[in-house]
Design an enzyme around this catalytic site. Structure first.
Site, PDB file in Angstrom:
ATOM      1  N   ARG A 179      -3.381   3.915   2.825  1.00 28.35           N
ATOM      2  CA  ARG A 179      -4.024   2.921   3.231  1.00 28.35           C
ATOM      3  C   ARG A 179      -2.068   1.950   3.307  1.00 28.35           C
ATOM      4  NH1 ARG A 179      -6.731   1.649  -1.353  1.00 28.35           N
ATOM      5  NH2 ARG A 179      -7.698   3.983  -0.799  1.00 28.35           N
ATOM      6  N   GLY A 233       0.813  -1.435  -0.041  1.00 26.52           N
ATOM      7  CA  GLY A 233      -0.423   0.468  -0.229  1.00 26.52           C
ATOM      8  C   GLY A 233       0.655   1.304   0.736  1.00 26.52           C
ATOM      9  N   PHE A 234       0.535   2.077   1.025  1.00 24.54           N
ATOM     10  CA  PHE A 234       1.853   3.432   0.695  1.00 24.54           C
ATOM     11  C   PHE A 234       0.847   3.986   0.263  1.00 24.54           C
ATOM     12  CE2 PHE A 234       4.447  -0.159   2.904  1.00 24.54           C
ATOM     13  CZ  PHE A 234       4.492   0.303   4.118  1.00 24.54           C
ATOM     14  N   HIS A 235      -0.139   4.979  -0.148  1.00 20.51           N
ATOM     15  CA  HIS A 235      -0.474   5.410  -0.923  1.00 20.51           C
ATOM     16  C   HIS A 235      -1.996   5.890  -0.801  1.00 20.51           C
ATOM     17  CE1 HIS A 235      -1.788   1.401  -2.686  1.00 20.51           C
ATOM     18  NE2 HIS A 235      -3.411   2.237  -2.951  1.00 20.51           N
ATOM     19  N   ALA A 236      -3.036   6.720  -1.494  1.00 14.57           N
ATOM     20  CA  ALA A 236      -4.289   7.250  -1.720  1.00 14.57           C
ATOM     21  C   ALA A 236      -4.402   7.775  -3.452  1.00 14.57           C
ATOM     22  CB  ALA A 236      -3.884   8.568  -0.480  1.00 14.57           C
TER      23      ALA A 236
END
Ligand code: T46
Length: 140
Positions: free
Chosen positions: A96, A48-51
């Protein structure tokens, strides 16, 4: 977080097995234009580590257990998907991170649009700036 909903689906059992389903108009409010799924998880590594700036998603775990942490830059909420009768409907704008909690877990996603890297914010500081600019205008 008001724009993340957890929904328990019906389980229709028959001698041949069980069936669950979700529908536009009842459980989700968007057309699904893309489905993807993540499998063969490396259990040590978070993903993840993104929006997403615009994408809406519905997520479910047909097998195994997945932890997903969502944040809007202010509060963080942890969800565990560990039952095929449970879905999470996620509006745009949430950062997330997620991790598999069990071997052979599968995370499925139904998305409101086709893949576009332009829709991703992958830097957390940029995400916080984006929230600052959009928070009042939109429903993050
Ligand atoms: C999300 C979480 C739950 C594509 O080429 N097409 C696609 O439809 C997708 C989803 C990804 N990709 C490429 C982009 C990257 O080069 O596949 C690679 C891995 O994607 P990413 O690092 O974004 O994977 P995750 O597991 O961190 O995130 C994915 C989705 O991208 C994202 O929308 O919400 O699953």
């Amino acid at each position: 977080m008001k724009d993340i909903k957890e929904i328990d689906l019906k389980k229709i059992k028959s001698p041949g097995g069980s069936l669950s389903f979700f529908e536009k108009g009842k459980d989700i409010d968007f057309d699904i234009k893309r489905v993807y799924y993540i499998y063969e998880f490396c259990q040590e590594n978070r993903r993840g580590f993104h929006a997403h700036k615009d994408l809406k998603q519905v997520m479910w775990c047909p097998h195994g257990a997945i932890e997903i942490d969502f944040t809007d830059g202010k509060e963080t909420i942890k969800y565990i998907l560990n039952d095929p009768t449970k879905i999470i409907v996620v509006n745009k704008g949430y950062w997330r991170e997620f991790v598999s909690l069990k071997e052979n877990s599968i995370l499925c996603v139904g998305a409101s649009d086709v893949y576009s890297e332009d829709d991703y914010i992958r830097d957390y500081n940029k995400y916080l700036e984006w929230v600052e600019e959009n928070y009042e205008k939109d429903t993050v």
